[in-house]
Design an enzyme around this catalytic site. Structure first.
Site, PDB file in Angstrom:
ATOM      1  N   GLU A  30      51.847  46.549  46.420  1.00  0.00           N
ATOM      2  CA  GLU A  30      50.839  47.520  45.965  1.00  0.00           C
ATOM      3  C   GLU A  30      49.458  47.002  46.342  1.00  0.00           C
ATOM      4  O   GLU A  30      49.301  45.835  46.708  1.00  0.00           O
ATOM      5  CB  GLU A  30      50.874  47.637  44.427  1.00  0.00           C
ATOM      6  CG  GLU A  30      52.187  48.116  43.877  1.00  0.00           C
ATOM      7  CD  GLU A  30      52.264  47.988  42.353  1.00  0.00           C
ATOM      8  OE1 GLU A  30      51.243  47.661  41.706  1.00  0.00           O
ATOM      9  OE2 GLU A  30      53.365  48.194  41.823  1.00  0.00           O
TER      10      GLU A  30
ATOM     11  N   LYS B  97      45.795  45.615  45.373  1.00  0.00           N
ATOM     12  CA  LYS B  97      45.220  44.931  44.216  1.00  0.00           C
ATOM     13  C   LYS B  97      43.844  45.550  43.967  1.00  0.00           C
ATOM     14  O   LYS B  97      42.903  45.326  44.730  1.00  0.00           O
ATOM     15  CB  LYS B  97      45.119  43.420  44.444  1.00  0.00           C
ATOM     16  CG  LYS B  97      44.622  42.729  43.184  1.00  0.00           C
ATOM     17  CD  LYS B  97      44.784  41.237  43.225  1.00  0.00           C
ATOM     18  CE  LYS B  97      44.496  40.597  41.875  1.00  0.00           C
ATOM     19  NZ  LYS B  97      43.265  41.004  41.227  1.00  0.00           N
TER      20      LYS B  97
ATOM     21  N   ASP C 120      40.281  46.238  42.461  1.00  0.00           N
ATOM     22  CA  ASP C 120      39.273  45.307  41.956  1.00  0.00           C
ATOM     23  C   ASP C 120      38.428  45.996  40.890  1.00  0.00           C
ATOM     24  O   ASP C 120      37.345  46.508  41.161  1.00  0.00           O
ATOM     25  CB  ASP C 120      38.391  44.836  43.124  1.00  0.00           C
ATOM     26  CG  ASP C 120      37.608  43.598  42.759  1.00  0.00           C
ATOM     27  OD1 ASP C 120      37.835  43.052  41.667  1.00  0.00           O
ATOM     28  OD2 ASP C 120      36.767  43.175  43.567  1.00  0.00           O
TER      29      ASP C 120
ATOM     30  N   ARG D 174      41.772  44.626  28.610  1.00  0.00           N
ATOM     31  CA  ARG D 174      42.712  43.516  28.513  1.00  0.00           C
ATOM     32  C   ARG D 174      42.178  42.423  27.589  1.00  0.00           C
ATOM     33  O   ARG D 174      42.930  41.749  26.897  1.00  0.00           O
ATOM     34  CB  ARG D 174      42.973  42.920  29.907  1.00  0.00           C
ATOM     35  CG  ARG D 174      43.983  41.789  29.846  1.00  0.00           C
ATOM     36  CD  ARG D 174      44.300  41.247  31.209  1.00  0.00           C
ATOM     37  NE  ARG D 174      43.170  40.568  31.816  1.00  0.00           N
ATOM     38  CZ  ARG D 174      43.280  39.652  32.763  1.00  0.00           C
ATOM     39  NH1 ARG D 174      44.461  39.332  33.209  1.00  0.00           N
ATOM     40  NH2 ARG D 174      42.220  39.082  33.274  1.00  0.00           N
TER      41      ARG D 174
ATOM     42  N   TYR E 251      49.594  50.685  37.262  1.00  0.00           N
ATOM     43  CA  TYR E 251      50.503  49.838  38.044  1.00  0.00           C
ATOM     44  C   TYR E 251      51.643  49.256  37.217  1.00  0.00           C
ATOM     45  O   TYR E 251      52.452  48.490  37.724  1.00  0.00           O
ATOM     46  CB  TYR E 251      49.758  48.712  38.762  1.00  0.00           C
ATOM     47  CG  TYR E 251      48.836  47.911  37.849  1.00  0.00           C
ATOM     48  CD1 TYR E 251      49.339  47.118  36.839  1.00  0.00           C
ATOM     49  CD2 TYR E 251      47.462  47.972  38.023  1.00  0.00           C
ATOM     50  CE1 TYR E 251      48.510  46.406  36.009  1.00  0.00           C
ATOM     51  CE2 TYR E 251      46.607  47.258  37.197  1.00  0.00           C
ATOM     52  CZ  TYR E 251      47.141  46.483  36.197  1.00  0.00           C
ATOM     53  OH  TYR E 251      46.308  45.797  35.371  1.00  0.00           O
TER      54      TYR E 251
ATOM     55  N   LYS F 194      45.364  37.573  48.128  1.00  0.00           N
ATOM     56  CA  LYS F 194      43.985  38.068  48.149  1.00  0.00           C
ATOM     57  C   LYS F 194      43.298  37.862  49.492  1.00  0.00           C
ATOM     58  O   LYS F 194      43.594  36.908  50.213  1.00  0.00           O
ATOM     59  CB  LYS F 194      43.178  37.397  47.028  1.00  0.00           C
ATOM     60  CG  LYS F 194      43.596  37.921  45.657  1.00  0.00           C
ATOM     61  CD  LYS F 194      42.943  37.207  44.510  1.00  0.00           C
ATOM     62  CE  LYS F 194      41.495  37.541  44.322  1.00  0.00           C
ATOM     63  NZ  LYS F 194      40.948  36.994  43.077  1.00  0.00           N
TER      64      LYS F 194
ATOM     65  N   CYS G 216       0.363  39.875  43.406  1.00  0.00           N
ATOM     66  CA  CYS G 216       1.139  40.847  44.176  1.00  0.00           C
ATOM     67  C   CYS G 216       0.883  40.658  45.671  1.00  0.00           C
ATOM     68  O   CYS G 216      -0.276  40.656  46.106  1.00  0.00           O
ATOM     69  CB  CYS G 216       0.747  42.252  43.748  1.00  0.00           C
ATOM     70  SG  CYS G 216       1.465  43.527  44.790  1.00  0.00           S
TER      71      CYS G 216
ATOM     72  N   CYS H  69      -1.191  43.901  46.923  1.00  0.00           N
ATOM     73  CA  CYS H  69      -2.568  44.262  46.553  1.00  0.00           C
ATOM     74  C   CYS H  69      -3.329  43.109  45.906  1.00  0.00           C
ATOM     75  O   CYS H  69      -4.511  43.239  45.608  1.00  0.00           O
ATOM     76  CB  CYS H  69      -2.556  45.457  45.598  1.00  0.00           C
ATOM     77  SG  CYS H  69      -1.877  45.062  43.977  1.00  0.00           S
TER      78      CYS H  69
ATOM     79  N   CYS I 293       4.176  43.989  39.506  1.00  0.00           N
ATOM     80  CA  CYS I 293       2.750  44.188  39.771  1.00  0.00           C
ATOM     81  C   CYS I 293       2.302  45.332  38.873  1.00  0.00           C
ATOM     82  O   CYS I 293       2.900  46.404  38.869  1.00  0.00           O
ATOM     83  CB  CYS I 293       2.533  44.552  41.246  1.00  0.00           C
ATOM     84  SG  CYS I 293       0.941  45.340  41.534  1.00  0.00           S
TER      85      CYS I 293
ATOM     86  N   CYS J  15      -1.949  50.031  43.789  1.00  0.00           N
ATOM     87  CA  CYS J  15      -1.255  49.088  44.674  1.00  0.00           C
ATOM     88  C   CYS J  15      -0.666  49.906  45.843  1.00  0.00           C
ATOM     89  O   CYS J  15       0.149  50.811  45.627  1.00  0.00           O
ATOM     90  CB  CYS J  15      -0.147  48.370  43.913  1.00  0.00           C
ATOM     91  SG  CYS J  15       0.926  47.420  44.992  1.00  0.00           S
TER      92      CYS J  15
HETATM   93  S1  IVH Z   1      50.311  43.723  37.921  1.00  0.00           S
HETATM   94  C1  IVH Z   1      52.241  41.035  35.141  1.00  0.00           C
HETATM   95  N1  IVH Z   1      49.373  45.205  39.840  1.00  0.00           N
HETATM   96  O1  IVH Z   1      44.963  41.955  38.683  1.00  0.00           O
HETATM   97  C2  IVH Z   1      51.526  41.667  36.222  1.00  0.00           C
HETATM   98  N2  IVH Z   1      47.838  43.914  38.576  1.00  0.00           N
HETATM   99  O2  IVH Z   1      44.976  38.896  37.990  1.00  0.00           O
HETATM  100  C3  IVH Z   1      50.175  42.015  35.842  1.00  0.00           C
HETATM  101  N3  IVH Z   1      45.498  44.196  39.240  1.00  0.00           N
HETATM  102  O3  IVH Z   1      44.965  41.789  35.221  1.00  0.00           O
HETATM  103  C4  IVH Z   1      49.438  42.854  36.676  1.00  0.00           C
HETATM  104  N4  IVH Z   1      45.856  45.641  40.851  1.00  0.00           N
HETATM  105  O4  IVH Z   1      44.019  43.847  36.246  1.00  0.00           O
HETATM  106  C5  IVH Z   1      49.080  44.337  38.861  1.00  0.00           C
HETATM  107  N5  IVH Z   1      48.672  46.582  41.573  1.00  0.00           N
HETATM  108  C6  IVH Z   1      48.388  45.732  40.591  1.00  0.00           C
HETATM  109  C7  IVH Z   1      47.057  45.332  40.318  1.00  0.00           C
HETATM  110  C8  IVH Z   1      46.830  44.406  39.292  1.00  0.00           C
HETATM  111  C9  IVH Z   1      44.934  44.959  40.187  1.00  0.00           C
HETATM  112  C10 IVH Z   1      44.755  43.291  38.353  1.00  0.00           C
HETATM  113  C11 IVH Z   1      45.153  43.424  36.909  1.00  0.00           C
HETATM  114  C12 IVH Z   1      45.483  42.062  36.456  1.00  0.00           C
HETATM  115  C13 IVH Z   1      44.872  41.207  37.515  1.00  0.00           C
HETATM  116  C14 IVH Z   1      45.689  39.961  37.656  1.00  0.00           C
END
Ligand code: IVH
Length: 677
Positions: free
Chosen positions: A125, A127, A129, A148, A235, A324, A416, A419, A432, A438
């Site tokens: 999947e 990740k 952010d 969380r 997720y 990552k 400044c 000016c 300023c 200015c």
């Molecule tokens: S699974 C037990 N899936 O990444 C598994 N996490 O450092 C827990 N995150 O706290 C998470 N995309 O906020 C999972 N596709 C994804 C994710 C994901 C982002 C974040 C999530 C978690 C952090 C883990």
């Protein structure tokens, strides 16, 4: 100030190093989660954590009681009620290289007693952010939502989460009790727009979309959250009733989808780890094309029974890992520091760098934000620095790697640079105070007034405004309307035609909508949204001018600070004089109410855009709809009237198809707005 210079030093006693790392990580966790203002990159942070974990494994006798490894990360604010999660919200182990991913696969096989040539099925999947949240549904109805927090206890942010359009308040089916887990995000476009607004309003900027999302969820006024257009992708789940039956992570994702919960379509099942590495490579290439930020991919063992066998190690599941992206960082040298003065008088330091290629883009400048940031990172001219670029965010100096000849940090000037007037320290800002004369503030105010989203005077950009102010042709925004034919002929770059075009555009701007006019005035803290609220509640300038601070702030809950700023603006004789001259020159803003009639197919109808149009930018197309009384939506939903699909339309298009909405192409859009080309 305490600094955390944490670099490996030969011979450093493990205990001392563990101490240093524990303090540093706790400090950076505090900056990240509580202040939402991190000072190091995620990449550096993860390196510190890994170093501490390795040392703690070797020297368990020195592990401190407050070691961050005992926590999942995050913190709980006092601002919100606390919510204990029924099951802990775990974290993920991080990896940054292909070798580590192969090692992850080997570890799993060893643990499960698999042969080297047997393949594990993975589900991959994105990740996301953003900010992790949990949503509880009872009998199909959204009951409570929380952050969380530290993984065990989170903050109750139900009201704020309810404002997110991609979070269903009711599921498509009643499945008893269900805890949905996912990530709240702000997309790149909204992030950019929010920071542009904040810059204009003199407010501190968010460092990245993740902080903006977190700040928007973890704040007390849910009206503000609602304006931020956040999104959520699910997720996983926490506790649930027996009705939810699944044997794989992929099945789970599809169950969530069938309940109307938003999931992202970029999911791949792979037989063996190589496929997961390919997925990572593929997503790395597409990274910039996503409308939201991702920081890698998540690789999960697909089978739930294998997940159960694998279990967890302290705070993260053994069956999943985050692969990552490495931070896009390069080393450069600061050749100089340029201090510019904006419309609101704030001094902004920018590092001029020896040009460096970071991930395919040549970077010559990086923002240094403000004096606090310069002090914290101890930055000065001549320093060798690590420059970081992530997504669409302005490049930043992450840290100094080698000090140059100048010791200590650079100091913003006390006078400044534009000016020469006194500079006053106003919170994190150096400002300023010579607001009225200015030249930089005057130029900034005029550029803002003429800008696209304000009066939209084409041809009056920063360069031309510089010349007009420097030659004394204009001193304030009203003077624009008193320029005479021929005034511009002698200016560099101006001919008969360009002068005529500018005059036409100035003339056209006289007939602007009232909310844009109020926004154009550049009242501190009054962005587009507040400007339109002011017009809606007070009708026009007379009404706003005569309102009291209390009247302004109580009317639509904009807060005392903003109310005072609006009130003060209209107490200044010079501002009233400028407005009077604008009206005298024929500026005649109108209140924008478009009544639906038979010939107007747009008024009252809702639209969403996806993909790129060939003849219009997104802003232009949206303005055309708004000017005709239409409504722009940000998310695809059942009762949308039109989905305008350009080239390479993405997930919105797929969802629109699924919902059977009316999808039109660019030509149909053009005929709808009656533009014939
Ligand atoms: S699974 C037990 N899936 O990444 C598994 N996490 O450092 C827990 N995150 O706290 C998470 N995309 O906020 C999972 N596709 C994804 C994710 C994901 C982002 C974040 C999530 C978690 C952090 C883990």
């Amino acid at each position: 100030m305490k600094t955390f210079e944490v670099q490996a030093k030969d011979g450093l006693a493990a205990e001392k190093r563990i101490d240093e790392l524990t303090d540093a990580i706790n400090y950076h966790n505090y900056r990240y989660y509580m202040l939402e203002d991190p000072v190091i990159s995620d990449y550096e942070f993860d390196r510190l954590v890994k170093e501490l974990e390795a040392l703690e494994r070797r020297y368990p006798q020195y592990v401190r009681g407050d070691s961050p490894s005992k926590r999942i990360g995050g913190a709980v604010s006092e601002k919100f009620a606390r919510v204990k999660h029924a099951l802990p919200m775990l974290s993920l182990d991080n990896t940054y290289s292909k070798e580590e991913i192969i090692e992850f696969d080997k570890r799993i096989k060893r643990f499960l007693d698999y042969n080297a040539d047997e393949n594990i099925e993975y589900e991959c999947e994105l990740k996301f952010d953003g900010l992790a949240v949990e949503l509880i549904y009872k009998n199909g109805v959204f009951f409570r939502g929380s952050t969380r927090g530290d993984g065990i206890t989170g903050e109750d942010v139900t009201t704020n989460l309810k404002t997110i359009k991609t979070i269903p308040l009711k599921l498509l089916k009643d499945v008893g009790y269900l805890e949905v887990r996912g990530e709240v995000l702000m997309d790149k476009e909204n992030f950019k727009r929010l920071n542009e607004e904040r810059l204009k309003e003199g407010l501190p900027l968010f460092a990245n979309p993740r902080n903006a999302a977190s700040g928007s969820i973890r704040q007390l006024d849910s009206k503000v959250t609602a304006q931020r257009n956040l999104i959520m992708f699910a997720y996983g789940i926490g506790k649930c009733s027996k009705e939810i039956n699944f044997k794989t992570q992929f099945e789970l994702i599809n169950i969530l989808k069938s309940l109307g919960i938003n999931i992202n379509k970029n999911v791949k099942i792979t037989n063996g780890i190589e496929g997961a590495v390919d997925f990572f490579d593929d997503i790395s290439e597409k990274r910039e094309s996503f409308s939201f930020e991702i920081d890698g991919v998540v690789i999960k063992v697909n089978s739930v029974s294998l997940q159960e066998k694998l279990g967890e190690i302290s705070k993260s599941p053994r069956w999943a890992t985050a692969y990552k992206f490495s931070a896009k960082q390069e080393v450069s040298v600061i050749l100089g520091i340029k201090v510019s003065v904006g419309r609101t008088g704030i001094l902004t330091p920018v590092a001029i760098l020896s040009p460096v290629n970071i991930g395919g883009v040549v970077v010559k400048r990086a923002t240094l934000h403000n004096q606090d940031e310069i002090d914290k990172k101890n930055i000065n001219i001549g320093d060798r620095v690590l420059v970081e670029r992530s997504g669409d965010v302005i490049p930043e100096v992450a840290k100094v790697v080698l000090k140059g000849k100048l010791s200590g940090a650079f100091n913003l000037p006390g006078k400044c640079p534009c000016c020469g007037s006194e500079v006053v320290i106003d919170g994190a800002a150096h400002r300023c105070m010579n607001e009225l004369s200015c030249p930089c503030q005057i130029k900034g105010a005029i550029v803002h007034f003429a800008s696209k989203r304000a009066m939209d005077i084409k041809g009056l950009g920063a360069k031309i405004v510089d010349r007009l102010v420097e030659t004394g042709l204009i001193k304030n925004v009203a003077d624009i309307y008193y320029l005479k034919q021929g005034d511009l002929r002698n200016l560099e770059g101006f001919g008969e035609k360009s002068e005529e075009n500018l005059f036409n555009s100035i003339e056209k701007s006289k007939n602007i909508s009232y909310d844009r006019f109020v926004y154009a005035l550049g009242i501190r803290h009054v962005g587009e949204h507040i400007a339109s609220l002011l017009v809606r509640y007070f009708g026009g300038i007379e009404g706003i001018k005569n309102a009291t601070v209390e009247g302004l702030s109580s009317k639509f809950g904009i807060g005392y600070e903003i109310g005072k700023s609006i009130y003060n603006f209209f107490r200044l004789a010079s501002n009233l004089y400028v407005i009077e001259r604008l009206f005298k020159a024929g500026v005649s803003p109108h209140v924008n109410i478009v009544k639906p009639d038979e010939s107007n197919l747009i008024a009252g109808k809702s639209f969403i855009f996806t993909g790129a149009l060939s003849n219009f930018t997104r802003d232009e197309a949206e303005s055309l709809i708004k000017e005709r009384g239409g409504i722009i939506e940000k998310t695809v939903k059942k009762n949308l009237d039109y989905v305008v699909a350009g080239k390479e339309s993405g997930s919105k298009y797929d969802k629109a198809l699924q919902l059977g909405l009316k999808i039109i192409d660019e030509d149909e859009f053009k005929s709808l707005i009656k533009i014939n080309q």
